[in-house]
Design an enzyme around this catalytic site. Structure first.
Site, PDB file in Angstrom:
ATOM      1  N   ASP A 140     -27.311 -14.014 -31.399  1.00 33.75           N
ATOM      2  CA  ASP A 140     -26.994 -14.394 -30.685  1.00 33.75           C
ATOM      3  C   ASP A 140     -27.710 -15.383 -29.758  1.00 33.75           C
ATOM      4  OD1 ASP A 140     -28.433 -12.409 -29.784  1.00 33.75           O
ATOM      5  OD2 ASP A 140     -27.342 -10.611 -30.127  1.00 33.75           O
ATOM      6  N   ASN A 178     -24.746   1.276 -25.028  1.00 33.31           N
ATOM      7  CA  ASN A 178     -23.284   1.883 -25.385  1.00 33.31           C
ATOM      8  C   ASN A 178     -22.892   1.826 -26.468  1.00 33.31           C
ATOM      9  OD1 ASN A 178     -23.489  -1.055 -25.640  1.00 33.31           O
ATOM     10  ND2 ASN A 178     -22.151  -1.824 -23.765  1.00 33.31           N
ATOM     11  N   GLU A 229     -19.625  -5.867 -27.996  1.00 34.78           N
ATOM     12  CA  GLU A 229     -19.691  -4.623 -26.902  1.00 34.78           C
ATOM     13  C   GLU A 229     -18.547  -3.992 -27.791  1.00 34.78           C
ATOM     14  OE1 GLU A 229     -21.721  -4.317 -25.116  1.00 34.78           O
ATOM     15  OE2 GLU A 229     -22.281  -6.127 -23.606  1.00 34.78           O
ATOM     16  N   HIS A 260     -23.626  -1.240 -28.790  1.00 29.83           N
ATOM     17  CA  HIS A 260     -23.061  -2.683 -29.738  1.00 29.83           C
ATOM     18  C   HIS A 260     -24.573  -3.090 -30.041  1.00 29.83           C
ATOM     19  CE1 HIS A 260     -25.571  -4.301 -26.107  1.00 29.83           C
ATOM     20  NE2 HIS A 260     -26.397  -4.768 -26.873  1.00 29.83           N
TER      21      HIS A 260
END
Length: 261
Positions: A67, A139, A146, A141
């Site tokens: 990314d 979380n 996400e 990801h």
């Protein structure tokens, strides 16, 4: 899914480096998928040490990063291109022309969609990714996929969650522009890699690790998609393994594997 529990973060980094080195040495033109963040840095350092000791050459290696932030230039100190150059590429013999990250400096939506498509095509042209290195967010990801990300997603524009933005705030100066969007490989893009290697260290990752390994397959924990992969290895330290219900079983399985080898 192979779960390897090691004593320390240093051990996790060395295992990752050894896997990278083995992949590069086995392949004529290896393709690596790389990750940024605090967890992979030590793995890169160990791989650099191996290169300096003439145990590996990256001269024929091609890399694709997961990314990149949207809206900051490659030379910005917080861009992932800058991160990779500083922590890995500039210390080994890889040609920079063989290193790829999503092109995300533009703020033009049409151009970003085009760049995402071109990134997918570049991965295909390279023959796919042999080994994809991954971290995991608190979380759940992976990349910047996400919670609620489609398990069939491809490289695309992604809004970052508030928790991810907060976690990354420490890297930006007060008042400095902090991106809230990124171009990221999709979950399906990641799953097409021939081998996955996910690293997690520290107690803050324990809940996410438990959800990934022992929870249901769900878009609410994007990393749980690794349950679908035929060659996914999860390498964690004892702190990140703390919430695993079947921790003793994973340790036992790994011992049996080592005995067999």
């Amino acid at each position: 899914m192979r779960v390897i529990i090691l004593d320390s973060a240093k051990d996790v980094a060395q295992f990752a480096a050894n896997t990278i080195i083995d992949t590069v040495n086995r392949k004529m033109r290896p393709t690596l998928g790389l990750a940024t963040g605090s967890t992979p840095i030590e793995a890169y350092r160990a791989a650099i040490d191996a290169y300096k000791a003439n145990r590996v050459s990256f001269a024929q290696t091609v890399t694709f990063n997961l990314d990149e932030y949207i809206g900051i230039k490659e030379e910005h100190i917080q861009s992932y291109r800058y991160f990779m150059n500083q922590h890995f590429f500039s210390h080994i013999d890889i040609p920079l022309s063989n290193t790829f990250l999503p092109s995300a400096a533009s703020l033009n939506e049409a151009q970003l969609h085009k760049n995402a498509h071109q990134y997918e095509e570049a991965i295909k042209k390279a023959g796919g990714i042999d080994l994809q290195l991954l971290g995991i967010g608190e979380n759940g990801h992976i990349g910047f996929n996400e919670p609620t990300s489609s398990l069939r997603s491809r490289t695309r524009i992604k809004s970052l969650s508030e928790s991810t933005i907060e976690a990354n705030k420490r890297f930006f100066k007060n008042g400095e522009y902090q991106p809230r969007l990124a171009l990221t490989m999709g979950i399906e893009t990641i799953l097409e890699s021939r081998q996955l290697l996910l690293l997690a260290t520290g107690s803050k990752k324990a809940n996410a690790v438990k959800d990934m390994v022992e929870g249901p397959l769900t878009a609410m924990c994007p990393a749980s998609a690794l349950q679908l992969h035929q060659d996914a290895t999860i390498v964690i330290d004892s702190e990140a393994a703390d919430k695993l219900v079947m921790k003793d079983y994973y340790l036992w399985c790994e011992q049996q594997r080592q005995d067999l080898e």
